[in-house]
Scaffold this active site. Structure first.
Site, short mmCIF file in Angstrom:
data_model
loop_
_atom_site.label_atom_id
_atom_site.label_comp_id
_atom_site.label_asym_id
_atom_site.label_seq_id
_atom_site.Cartn_x
_atom_site.Cartn_y
_atom_site.Cartn_z
N GLU A 90 6.06 57.93 0.44
CA GLU A 90 7.22 58.16 -0.47
C GLU A 90 7.99 59.72 0.32
O GLU A 90 6.90 60.70 0.88
CB GLU A 90 6.64 58.45 -1.86
N CYS A 103 12.42 65.67 0.15
CA CYS A 103 11.17 66.60 0.31
C CYS A 103 10.34 65.82 1.03
O CYS A 103 10.21 64.42 0.63
CB CYS A 103 10.79 66.27 -1.43
N CYS A 110 -4.17 62.60 0.45
CA CYS A 110 -4.58 64.32 0.70
C CYS A 110 -5.51 64.20 0.55
O CYS A 110 -6.47 64.16 -0.62
CB CYS A 110 -3.47 64.85 -0.25
N CYS A 114 -6.50 68.50 -5.84
CA CYS A 114 -5.70 69.29 -7.15
C CYS A 114 -5.28 68.82 -8.20
O CYS A 114 -5.60 67.36 -8.49
CB CYS A 114 -4.15 69.94 -6.75
N CYS A 117 -3.04 66.77 -9.94
CA CYS A 117 -1.02 66.05 -8.84
C CYS A 117 -2.16 64.43 -8.52
O CYS A 117 -2.57 64.26 -8.28
CB CYS A 117 -0.89 66.42 -7.18
N CYS A 331 7.59 66.67 -9.01
CA CYS A 331 7.00 67.54 -8.33
C CYS A 331 5.25 66.90 -8.59
O CYS A 331 4.83 66.72 -10.20
CB CYS A 331 6.42 69.07 -8.44
N1 SAH Z 1 -0.19 70.62 -0.67
C1 SAH Z 1 0.89 71.22 -0.82
C2 SAH Z 1 2.74 70.37 -0.54
C3 SAH Z 1 2.88 69.29 -1.69
S1 SAH Z 1 2.90 69.52 -3.22
C4 SAH Z 1 0.84 71.95 -1.82
O1 SAH Z 1 -0.21 72.06 -2.73
O2 SAH Z 1 1.41 73.35 -1.58
C5 SAH Z 1 3.72 70.14 -3.90
C6 SAH Z 1 4.14 71.29 -5.03
O3 SAH Z 1 3.78 70.59 -5.86
C7 SAH Z 1 2.58 71.93 -5.39
O4 SAH Z 1 3.80 73.56 -5.47
C8 SAH Z 1 2.80 71.14 -6.27
O5 SAH Z 1 1.94 72.95 -6.26
C9 SAH Z 1 3.62 70.25 -7.11
N2 SAH Z 1 2.47 70.09 -8.31
C10 SAH Z 1 1.93 69.10 -7.93
N3 SAH Z 1 1.27 68.40 -8.83
C11 SAH Z 1 2.14 69.07 -9.70
C12 SAH Z 1 2.72 68.02 -11.02
N4 SAH Z 1 2.15 67.23 -11.92
N5 SAH Z 1 4.12 69.70 -11.97
C13 SAH Z 1 4.27 70.08 -10.63
N6 SAH Z 1 4.00 70.41 -9.72
C14 SAH Z 1 3.09 69.50 -9.21
#
Ligand code: SAH
Length: 340
Positions: A90, A103, A110, A114, A117, A331
């Protein structure tokens, strides 16, 4: 077959020299790919027929197919691309008053895990190549007949876990004869792979580094982001200071506010203490809900209080506008749709 979009200008010149061609031919091809955005070698009309045939025999152009396109009520568009091997990724186009921002994804799936996410829980398939990162930009520009002015590596994947391909893609994106987006308009977002942050500081690329911080104690951060067990907050911030010293660039810290978790005054105080004296900016994100997600968004009141506390104590903080949440394009909401 090799993907012609995997090469930066210097490596493409070498490739051409090895084929017995003049290096300026590589510049011509670059121009066709990234200025004219052609989709076939036959459209490169200032190359001889023989050279075009040779290119066709040895290289692909990696033109993605659009599997699905969704448009949000705020104008954000989410693309699901068929990346030609049965996988799909995506990419999200956002429109701001200062231009278009894209983006991009850096991996199929991944590994970081986390908890908040949506890209977590999908099996990691593979890294994207540089050409596949670049192709996301070309495909969206072509589909909308626009020029994109900002790139953020905030799609699926951990960009620093695919370090070489991401850095090489940035060289193509940044090159004036390539896609020609200034390095300052390119952001890499990372969950905090410390050794790669030190390495990136040495690359002499002026891109913006975003750190997904999200918590102010190791206990809390480790419970949200397993990577913190490997590289705890102190080590992460030490690497950030090195990045700032070496590049003179301001770092952006991402902090997703979760109700009753990391959004109280104690957290704000600790955050001020952690970031004191650093050239940085804090991006507060109201956490986006994901399927089965245990985390709930903080109230608007708490989010504003958190921001005001930071601003009153010398840390520049802003609240990120929420775009595309109605189409699961915000995000953390991106996930690779399995095709098979
Ligand atoms: N792996 C990288 C880039 C992908 S995530 C990273 O961790 O930065 C892109 C951004 O979205 C990151 O700042 C991540 O922490 C944030 N993110 C992930 N899940 C989210 C959620 N459910 N709500 C808001 N931000 C989120």
């Amino acid at each position: 077959m090799k993907n012609i979009k995997d090469y930066n200008l210097d490596s493409l010149k070498e490739e051409f020299i090895n084929m017995g061609e003049k290096p300026f031919r590589a510049e011509q091809v670059f121009k066709w790919l990234y200025e004219e955005k052609v989709k076939e070698f036959d459209e490169m009309t200032n190359l001889s027929l023989a050279l075009r045939e040779k290119l066709k025999e040895n290289y692909t152009m990696c033109n993605f197919n659009i599997l699905k396109k969704q448009e949000s009520s705020d104008g954000t568009k989410k693309y699901l691309f068929d990346i030609l091997d049965g996988n799909a990724i995506e990419t999200v186009l956002m429109s701001y008053h200062h231009g278009y921002s894209l983006c991009v994804s850096s991996q199929v799936g991944c590994k970081m895990g986390c908890k908040f996410c949506a890209s977590t829980g999908i099996q990691f398939a593979r890294n994207l190549t540089s050409g596949e990162i670049v192709e996301q930009i070309l495909a969206v520009e072509q589909d909308n007949n626009i020029r994109i002015s900002n790139i953020v590596f905030m799609g699926i994947g951990e960009p620093l876990d695919n370090y070489d391909n991401v850095v090489n893609a940035i060289r193509i994106i940044n090159n004036q004869k390539g896609i020609n987006i200034g390095a300052r308009h390119i952001s890499i977002s990372t969950s905090g792979l410390v050794p790669k942050i030190y390495k990136l500081a040495e690359e002499n690329i002026q891109c913006t580094l975003s750190i997904s911080l999200h918590a102010t104690t190791n206990e809390k951060r480790s419970s949200m982001m397993p990577v913190n067990k490997l590289y705890p907050i102190e080590e992460l911030l030490k690497a950030c200071k090195d990045y700032i010293n070496k590049t003179n660039r301001r770092i952006s810290f991402e902090y997703a506010l979760v109700k009753d978790n990391n959004d109280n005054l104690e957290d704000a105080k600790r955050l001020v203490h952690l970031l004191k004296g650093m050239i940085c900016h804090v991006n507060l994100i109201p956490i986006n809900k994901i399927e089965n997600g245990a985390y709930t968004k903080s109230s608007n009141e708490n989010i504003m209080k958190f921001r005001d506390y930071l601003n009153d104590h010398g840390i520049v903080a802003t609240i990120r506008r929420e775009l595309g949440s109605d189409i699961d394009a915000a995000c953390g909401q991106l996930r690779r749709k399995n095709l098979r």
